[in-house]
Design a protein around this motif. Structure first.
Motif, PDB file in Angstrom:
ATOM      1  N   LEU A 412       0.763  -1.244  -0.089  1.00 31.91           N
ATOM      2  CA  LEU A 412       0.109   0.007   0.068  1.00 31.91           C
ATOM      3  C   LEU A 412       0.796   1.176   0.220  1.00 31.91           C
ATOM      4  O   LEU A 412       0.639   2.188  -0.611  1.00 31.91           O
ATOM      5  N   LEU A 413       1.765   1.176   1.063  1.00 34.75           N
ATOM      6  CA  LEU A 413       2.649   2.544   1.033  1.00 34.75           C
ATOM      7  C   LEU A 413       3.202   2.843  -0.170  1.00 34.75           C
ATOM      8  O   LEU A 413       3.713   4.111  -0.571  1.00 34.75           O
ATOM      9  N   SER A 414       3.732   1.897  -1.059  1.00 36.57           N
ATOM     10  CA  SER A 414       4.429   2.161  -2.275  1.00 36.57           C
ATOM     11  C   SER A 414       3.527   2.010  -3.366  1.00 36.57           C
ATOM     12  O   SER A 414       4.188   2.346  -4.639  1.00 36.57           O
ATOM     13  N   SER A 415       2.374   2.071  -3.358  1.00 33.47           N
ATOM     14  CA  SER A 415       1.286   2.012  -4.356  1.00 33.47           C
ATOM     15  C   SER A 415       1.230   3.426  -5.064  1.00 33.47           C
ATOM     16  O   SER A 415       1.508   4.217  -4.480  1.00 33.47           O
ATOM     17  N   GLY A 652       5.809  14.094  10.319  1.00 33.48           N
ATOM     18  CA  GLY A 652       6.475  14.602  11.419  1.00 33.48           C
ATOM     19  C   GLY A 652       7.953  13.814  11.495  1.00 33.48           C
ATOM     20  O   GLY A 652       8.494  14.413  12.682  1.00 33.48           O
ATOM     21  N   ASN A 653       8.325  13.048  11.016  1.00 35.83           N
ATOM     22  CA  ASN A 653       9.678  12.411  11.047  1.00 35.83           C
ATOM     23  C   ASN A 653       9.709  11.917  12.470  1.00 35.83           C
ATOM     24  O   ASN A 653      10.751  11.908  13.063  1.00 35.83           O
ATOM     25  N   MET A 654       8.698  11.070  13.060  1.00 31.17           N
ATOM     26  CA  MET A 654       8.562  10.408  14.419  1.00 31.17           C
ATOM     27  C   MET A 654       8.053   9.172  14.189  1.00 31.17           C
ATOM     28  O   MET A 654       6.998   8.859  13.526  1.00 31.17           O
ATOM     29  N   ALA A 723       6.207  -3.624  11.628  1.00 29.36           N
ATOM     30  CA  ALA A 723       7.428  -3.014  12.181  1.00 29.36           C
ATOM     31  C   ALA A 723       8.148  -2.605  10.890  1.00 29.36           C
ATOM     32  O   ALA A 723       9.062  -3.369  10.234  1.00 29.36           O
ATOM     33  N   MET A 724       8.306  -1.310  10.847  1.00 28.81           N
ATOM     34  CA  MET A 724       9.348  -0.698   9.738  1.00 28.81           C
ATOM     35  C   MET A 724       9.950   0.500   9.989  1.00 28.81           C
ATOM     36  O   MET A 724       9.576   1.301  10.843  1.00 28.81           O
ATOM     37  N   SER A 725      11.270   0.371   9.799  1.00 19.00           N
ATOM     38  CA  SER A 725      12.218   1.345   9.911  1.00 19.00           C
ATOM     39  C   SER A 725      11.783   2.936   9.372  1.00 19.00           C
ATOM     40  O   SER A 725      10.919   2.700   8.224  1.00 19.00           O
ATOM     41  N   MET A 726      12.057   3.968   9.800  1.00 12.34           N
ATOM     42  CA  MET A 726      11.466   5.085   9.311  1.00 12.34           C
ATOM     43  C   MET A 726      12.242   5.368   7.794  1.00 12.34           C
ATOM     44  O   MET A 726      11.719   5.957   6.815  1.00 12.34           O
ATOM     45  N   SER A 727      13.377   4.974   7.668  1.00 13.68           N
ATOM     46  CA  SER A 727      14.144   5.100   6.503  1.00 13.68           C
ATOM     47  C   SER A 727      13.586   4.192   5.466  1.00 13.68           C
ATOM     48  O   SER A 727      13.459   4.507   4.167  1.00 13.68           O
ATOM     49  N   GLU A 728      13.035   2.910   5.946  1.00  6.99           N
ATOM     50  CA  GLU A 728      12.501   2.173   4.739  1.00  6.99           C
ATOM     51  C   GLU A 728      11.070   2.685   4.193  1.00  6.99           C
ATOM     52  O   GLU A 728      10.883   2.452   2.947  1.00  6.99           O
ATOM     53  N   ALA A 729      10.489   3.118   5.314  1.00 13.19           N
ATOM     54  CA  ALA A 729       9.043   3.719   5.005  1.00 13.19           C
ATOM     55  C   ALA A 729       9.088   4.950   4.077  1.00 13.19           C
ATOM     56  O   ALA A 729       8.377   5.127   3.274  1.00 13.19           O
ATOM     57  N   LYS A 730      10.267   5.853   4.410  1.00 12.40           N
ATOM     58  CA  LYS A 730      10.399   7.208   3.412  1.00 12.40           C
ATOM     59  C   LYS A 730      10.916   6.764   2.159  1.00 12.40           C
ATOM     60  O   LYS A 730      10.312   7.290   1.266  1.00 12.40           O
ATOM     61  N   LYS A 731      11.404   5.770   2.001  1.00 13.28           N
ATOM     62  CA  LYS A 731      11.900   5.264   0.567  1.00 13.28           C
ATOM     63  C   LYS A 731      10.707   4.549  -0.341  1.00 13.28           C
ATOM     64  O   LYS A 731      10.490   5.031  -1.035  1.00 13.28           O
ATOM     65  N   LEU A 732       9.958   3.880   0.529  1.00 12.07           N
ATOM     66  CA  LEU A 732       8.884   3.352  -0.217  1.00 12.07           C
ATOM     67  C   LEU A 732       7.782   4.425  -0.610  1.00 12.07           C
ATOM     68  O   LEU A 732       7.169   4.546  -1.486  1.00 12.07           O
ATOM     69  N   PHE A 733       7.541   5.327   0.431  1.00 14.33           N
ATOM     70  CA  PHE A 733       6.643   6.393   0.324  1.00 14.33           C
ATOM     71  C   PHE A 733       6.935   7.502  -0.787  1.00 14.33           C
ATOM     72  O   PHE A 733       6.096   7.760  -1.623  1.00 14.33           O
ATOM     73  N   PHE A 734       8.086   7.979  -0.532  1.00 13.32           N
ATOM     74  CA  PHE A 734       8.614   9.118  -1.309  1.00 13.32           C
ATOM     75  C   PHE A 734       9.258   8.728  -2.592  1.00 13.32           C
ATOM     76  O   PHE A 734       9.144   9.739  -3.508  1.00 13.32           O
TER      77      PHE A 734
END
Length: 744
Positions: A412-415, A652-654, A723-734
């Motif tokens: 979903l996050l990377s869709s 919020g980068n949190m 459970a996902m690191s912020m860096s992985e989530a940012k890469k998928l989303f952005f």
């Protein structure tokens, strides 16, 4: 003027008229029409100008409120925003032109809607857009075509808005197979004006001069209104000459000249030459006033040779206005436009005959009764029939899936549906004029300050097209509610809406059933939520080779944030704060993104919405806003609770630590964090404010559930078993959007 026409059947066909129309025209004129008159009737009776298929369903829209100054019928709607100031706004479509020539079509769509706003006397201060494409991710001709269309549309929107110095502060983009043959480009503009300085599109006062201003007339856009009232097929490439060519630098001059003109009180009325060009502007101005008009078409400024009355009345060349000036002030009016290096010519005058009389080199070339033309425009009662596809797909229930929460979340996050679209919105200047507080990329509504009176305005554009496909009435009601709710999460009180109703071929009874249901949903939601419809547009014939688009009733909601209040944003603010769900998550998967991504289908029933509960949620949020206990807020939308929480964390980068009551081994229960239930908002509060929040929720009988807290030791996004690191989530989303679409 009355020379008999040969091959009348072919002429009628070319002008999208039938024999019944022809007989009606002869009754109005009391004689045979000439070619120019047929062309004018064709343009004015087109679907685009007359709303002949849709008008009966638009009746009954709530259009009034104590703060509504101008409702439907003028160039744009107007609402009072306090201290003698008003907001003027409208959304319109430019779908067909943008599919044929994406850059020019999108650019002139933006230019046209801005002219509708400053024609009312307002300075444009914000743009939004809603753009929809087909299966852009495909590695075939369809994918290639839609990459080209996306690039062209975004370039057109950016180039026009940026050159005009009007910020584009928000929008929405979606991709569905139903748009493979018909993309949608809907453009919205909002402007600010003093209440006593609003101008109207009227031509009255016998002997008052009619003045043409702006660019010279060419053959571009010739027959655009008629073209937009027909479906596409293999021959549609030949329609390129019907697409207008815009010049934002000329429009900028026209804007400043008009605003100077308005300050000096030299005119009676003004009208943009939009669809059907000089025909629509002249007939509408005189028609609103019950006047007549004489125009000498040989005095119209032209930029190419060989243009005659036919071309001059139908051309949709851009950046042109028609003015009814006060008699005796012609020189002052002309001097203003000459100073701004724009064409200006007196081409006619107002009469009391009730007729439009057109002359060419001193000879009358057409005469049409103005009221009779508009009053006798066909109002069609087309057959309606519930679509057969609903009998099958509405029965289907959401399947239990074999994917883990972690796997679904990553998909979903990377869709395309959810991932960040910065490639698009970064090309728009969102900060020019220095009034933008919240813009694209911040989710939910955008916000601008109104420095004239110290308030702020929130605005959001929304249409859940998959819901509308499954249930047009419910989906349209959700569109109204969601656009308003997104303003509410900013701390605004939604005041009014503008709609752009994009549908397929009205000759298909199933499409007209969809249209009827959608308008019923808008009426009900606007009434209960007290957000009247003050402007709008209908775009039909969005069909190619017998394939209709999904019903797409696009809604823009505009809300007011009172002076002294700071808008709420969606990014998390402080570690240790609580995240609380307002509302109730139910099993709502029909038309959802998880259904699309996991099963590649659109079936079942869309989420149900209780509009009275939605209204109470808005009232609850106002109390919380007034109490200053909300630190951030995000509504539940695409992807459900999981994506709402993830976006708050990313912005919020949190990190977050969330444990819901849905964590179960049951297949359906496991997916509840992806359910797209309506009337739900996640808020961030300080722990000491929980008691007050719960008290407010009890007052409005809104469920209130503590989900977890902001921050964890690793800064990860943790939601139940995710459970996902912020860096992985940012890469998928952005980063995913450009990777999927293969854009550089």
């Amino acid at each position: 003027m009355n020379q008999p026409l040969e091959n009348i059947s072919e002429i009628l066909k070319n002008h999208k008229l039938d024999q019944n129309d022809y007989e009606q025209i002869k009754q109005i004129l009391h004689r045979e029409p000439n070619l120019l008159e047929i062309a004018i009737f064709s343009a004015m009776w087109s679907e685009h100008c007359s709303y002949k298929s849709s008008k009966k369903y638009l009746k009954g829209f709530p259009t009034t409120a104590p703060y509504v100054i101008v409702g439907p019928g003028e160039n744009a709607g107007v609402i009072d925003i306090g201290d003698g100031y008003a907001a003027v706004f409208k959304i319109e479509s430019h779908n067909h032109p943008s599919f044929i020539e994406p850059r020019a079509g999108a650019a002139t769509g933006v230019g046209g809607i801005m002219r509708d706003i400053f024609t009312m006397g307002a300075r444009p201060v914000a743009n939004l857009n809603s753009i929809r494409f087909g299966e852009i991710y495909r590695d075939d001709e369809i994918g290639k075509k839609h990459k080209y269309l996306l690039r062209g549309v975004v370039d057109g929107i950016a180039s026009y808005g940026n050159c005009m110095g009007v910020p584009t502060i928000g929008g929405e983009t979606s991709f569905e197979a139903c748009y493979n043959g018909n993309i949608l480009v809907n453009a919205f503009t909002l402007g600010i004006v003093k209440n006593e300085e609003i101008f109207y599109g009227r031509a009255e006062g016998i002997g008052n001069p009619v003045i043409y201003v702006g660019s010279k007339t060419g053959a571009d856009g010739l027959g655009g209104a008629v073209m937009s009232s027909d479906s596409f097929n293999e021959d549609s490439k030949s329609l390129r000459p019907t697409v207008q060519i815009g010049d934002p630098f000329t429009e900028k001059l026209l804007l400043e000249a008009c605003l100077e003109l308005f300050e000096k009180k030299l005119i009676v009325g003004i009208q943009d030459m939009g669809a059907a060009g000089l025909s629509s502007s002249s007939f509408e101005m005189a028609g609103r006033s019950g006047s007549g008009m004489i125009m000498h078409l040989d005095k119209v400024p032209v930029r190419e040779e060989g243009l005659g009355p036919y071309e001059l009345m139908l051309s949709e060349s851009q950046e042109r206005m028609l003015i009814c000036a006060k008699k005796g002030f012609e020189k002052e009016v002309m001097e203003i436009f000459q100073k701004w290096e724009l064409d200006v010519e007196i081409i006619g005058e107002v009469t009391d005959t009730g007729n439009m009389e057109l002359f060419w080199n001193g000879e009358k070339c057409a005469q049409i009764p103005i009221e009779a033309l508009s009053e006798n425009a066909p109002i069609l009662d087309r057959p309606i029939s519930k679509p057969k596809y609903l009998n099958e797909i509405n029965k289907n229930e959401y399947k239990r899936n074999t994917f883990s929460q972690q796997e679904i979340f990553k998909k979903l996050l990377s869709s395309l549906d959810i991932s960040d679209k910065s490639w698009i919105y970064s090309q728009y200047d969102s900060t020019v004029q220095t009034n933008t507080i919240v813009s694209s990329g911040q989710t939910d509504a955008s916000v601008i300050r109104i420095k004239e009176n110290g308030t702020s305005l929130a605005m959001n554009v929304n249409c859940p097209v998959r819901y509308c496909y499954l249930d047009p009435k419910q989906g349209s009601a959700i569109a109204v509610a969601t656009a308003g709710r997104n303003c509410v999460t900013r701390g605004a009180k939604p005041l009014a809406i503008s709609d752009c109703l994009n549908f397929g071929n009205p000759q298909n009874p199933e499409v007209m059933w969809q249209f009827k249901e959608a308008t019923d949903g808008i009426k009900e939601a606007a009434q209960i939520l007290q957000t009247p419809v003050i402007s709008g547009n209908v775009s039909l014939y969005n069909q190619t080779d017998s394939v209709d688009i999904y019903p797409t009733p696009t809604i823009v909601s505009v809300g007011l944030i009172q002076k002294g209040y700071t808008p709420i944003t969606s990014g998390l603010k402080e570690k240790g704060n609580l995240l609380v769900l307002l509302g109730e998550i139910r099993e709502d998967f029909g038309g959802s993104v998880v259904q699309k991504i996991i099963y590649n289908t659109c079936e079942g029933k869309p989420p149900k919405i209780d509009l009275e509960k939605e209204k109470h949620l808005w009232e609850l949020m106002k109390d919380n806003f007034d109490s200053k206990i909300i630190k951030s807020a995000k509504d539940i939308g695409k992807g459900g609770l999981s994506i709402a929480l993830a976006k708050m964390a990313l912005l919020g980068n949190m990190g977050i630590e969330i444990k819901t009551a849905f964590n179960s081994s049951d297949g359906v229960q496991k997916d509840m964090i992806f359910s797209e239930s309506q009337s739900c908002i996640v808020v961030e509060i300080n722990p000491e404010d929980l008691t007050l929040l719960q008290k407010n929720c009890k007052k409005y009988q809104i469920p209130c559930s503590v989900l977890g807290k902001v921050g964890n030791k690793n800064g990860d996004i943790c939601i139940d078993s995710i459970a996902m690191s912020m860096s992985e989530a940012k890469k998928l989303f952005f980063d995913s959007f450009c990777e999927i679409v293969k854009l550089s």
